[in-house]
Write an enzyme that holds these catalytic residues in place. Structure first.
Site, short mmCIF file in Angstrom:
data_model
loop_
_atom_site.label_atom_id
_atom_site.label_comp_id
_atom_site.label_asym_id
_atom_site.label_seq_id
_atom_site.Cartn_x
_atom_site.Cartn_y
_atom_site.Cartn_z
N ASP A 65 1.02 -1.20 -0.16
CA ASP A 65 0.02 -0.24 -0.25
C ASP A 65 0.87 1.24 -0.35
O ASP A 65 1.58 1.51 0.76
CB ASP A 65 -1.45 -0.20 1.22
CG ASP A 65 -1.79 1.21 1.49
OD1 ASP A 65 -1.28 2.53 1.00
OD2 ASP A 65 -2.68 1.34 2.34
N VAL A 66 0.85 2.29 -1.12
CA VAL A 66 1.43 3.28 -0.93
C VAL A 66 1.81 3.78 -0.35
O VAL A 66 2.55 4.82 0.19
CB VAL A 66 1.69 3.88 -2.50
CG1 VAL A 66 2.42 3.08 -3.87
CG2 VAL A 66 -0.14 4.28 -2.50
N ASN A 92 1.94 6.27 -10.07
CA ASN A 92 0.84 6.21 -10.67
C ASN A 92 -0.46 5.50 -9.56
O ASN A 92 -1.53 6.22 -9.93
CB ASN A 92 1.16 4.66 -11.92
CG ASN A 92 -0.45 4.78 -12.48
OD1 ASN A 92 -0.92 5.50 -12.93
ND2 ASN A 92 -0.71 3.79 -12.05
N TYR A 158 -9.88 15.00 -4.49
CA TYR A 158 -8.66 15.24 -5.56
C TYR A 158 -8.08 15.66 -5.81
O TYR A 158 -6.84 15.80 -6.20
CB TYR A 158 -9.88 13.92 -6.43
CG TYR A 158 -9.61 13.67 -7.21
CD1 TYR A 158 -8.88 11.88 -7.45
CD2 TYR A 158 -8.89 13.33 -8.81
CE1 TYR A 158 -7.73 11.36 -8.06
CE2 TYR A 158 -8.52 13.28 -9.97
CZ TYR A 158 -7.91 11.50 -9.66
OH TYR A 158 -7.06 11.40 -10.53
#
Ligand code: NAP
Length: 256
Positions: A65-66, A92, A158
C-alpha cells in the site's frame, strides 16, 4: 545517440495492477527495462507480472500500500536488491473520488485520498531519490490529473491531491536536477481504465457523459499515457525537468 532503449535499466511502477500502471509497466518492459510492479491487489499484480515475460524482461511483483511508509521503503529496497539498481519510477497509484461537494465530503474520505494520492507519491519519491543517486541518476514521473491543473466541481478533495502532486513534483525536481535526476508529472484526461469505469458507472450514459468532456470525442487509452511516461524518462525527454505534461485530448484547454 538519443534513444528510448531501456536495456539493462530498471523501472519501479506503482499501481501496476491494472489501468495506466499496467500499460506503463508493459511499455517500459517492451523498451527493455526490468520492472518492479507495486500494487495493493495481489491478483491484479500477478496478472501484470504474467504478461511481462512476453517482452523478454523480468518482473518483480510487490504487494504494498503506497500510503504505508514502511511498505514503500521495503518495496524500493527489495527492487534494488532484486535488480541491483533503479533508473526510473512512475508513481501512478491513486484512487478516485465519487462526485461529492466539498461540504458533503467525509473526513475519512479526505484522509484516504490524501494518504494514497499525495502521501503515496511523497513516500515513493523519498525512497526512490536515494536509490537513483546510487544508480548515478534517473527519472521520476508522478501521475497528477486534469484535476491537477483546473478545478472540477464535485472533485475538491481529489483535485487538492492532484494539484499537490504538481507542487511536490516541481519543488523536488529543483532539488535533484543537478544530480542527474529528472522529476516530472503527467496530467491525463479521461482515460479508459477500471477507475474511469467506476467513475462513469460504466453505463452507455455514463460513458457518454465523460466523453462529452473530451474535444477529441473519445477516451484516451492507457497506452497513450504510458507513452508519455516513456518519453519523459527517455533521452527524448532529456531536457524536461519540473514539467507537468498535460495529455488530455484537449479536456482542460478551454471551451469547445
Ligand atoms: P485504476 O484503474 O484504479 O488503477 C490504479 C491502480 O493502483 C490499481 O492497480 C490499484 O490496485 C492500485 N492502487 C490503488 N490504491 C493503491 C494503494 N494504496 N497502494 C498501491 N496501489 C494502489 O486507476 P487508473 O485510471 O489507471 O489511474 C492511474 C493514475 O492516473 C491515478 O493516480 C489516477 O488518479 C490518475 N488519473 C487517471 C485518470 C483516468 O481517467 N483514468 C485521469 C487522470 C489521472 P487495484 O488493482 O486493487 O485496483
Amino acid at each position: 545517440m538519443i534513444t528510448t532503449d531501456f536495456t539493462d535499466k530498471v523501472a519501479f511502477i506503482t499501481g501496476a495492477g491494472v489501468g495506466i500502471g499496467r500499460a506503463t509497466a508493459l511499455a517500459f518492459a517492451e523498451a527493455g527495462a526490468d520492472v518492479a510492479l507495486v500494487s495493493i491487489d495481489e491478483d491484479d499484480l500477478n496478472e501484470t507480472a504474467r504478461l511481462v515475460p512476453d517482452t523478454g524482461r523480468r518482473a518483480h511483483p510487490i504487494v504494498a500500500d503506497v500510503s504505508d511508509a514502511s511498505a514503500v521503503q521495503a518495496a524500493v529496497s527489495s527492487t534494488a536488491d532484486e535488480f541491483g539498481r533503479i533508473d526510473f519510477a512512475v508513481n501512478n497509484a491513486g484512487i478516485e473520488q465519487p462526485p461529492t461537494p466539498l461540504d458533503e465530503t467525509g473526513q475519512d474520505d479526505w484522509n484516504r485520498l490524501i494518504a494514497v494520492n499525495l502521501t503515496g507519491v511523497f513516500l515513493a519519491m523519498k525512497h526512490e531519490i536515494p536509490a537513483m543517486r546510487e544508480s548515478g541518476g534517473g527519472a521520476i514521473v508522478n501521475l497528477s490529473s486534469g484535476a491537477g491543473v483546473v478545478g472540477i466541481s464535485g472533485q475538491a478533495a481529489y483535485a487538492a491531491t492532484k494539484h499537490g502532486v504538481i507542487g511536490m513534483t516541481k519543488s523536488a525536481a529543483l532539488e535533484v536536477a543537478a544530480e542527474g535526476i529528472r522529476i516530472n508529472a503527467i496530467c491525463p484526461g479521461i482515460i479508459e481504465t477500471p477507475m474511469m469505469g467506476r467513475f462513469s458507472g460504466g453505463t452507455p450514459e455514463g460513458r457518454a457523459r465523460v466523453i462529452a468532456q473530451e474535444p477529441v470525442g473519445r477516451m484516451g487509452r492507457p497506452e497513450e499515457i504510458a507513452s508519455a511516461a516513456l518519453w519523459l524518462c527517455s533521452d527524448l525527454g532529456g531536457f524536461a525537468v519540473s514539467h507537468a505534461l498535460v495529455v488530455d485530448g484537449g479536456q482542460t484547454v478551454g471551451i469547445s
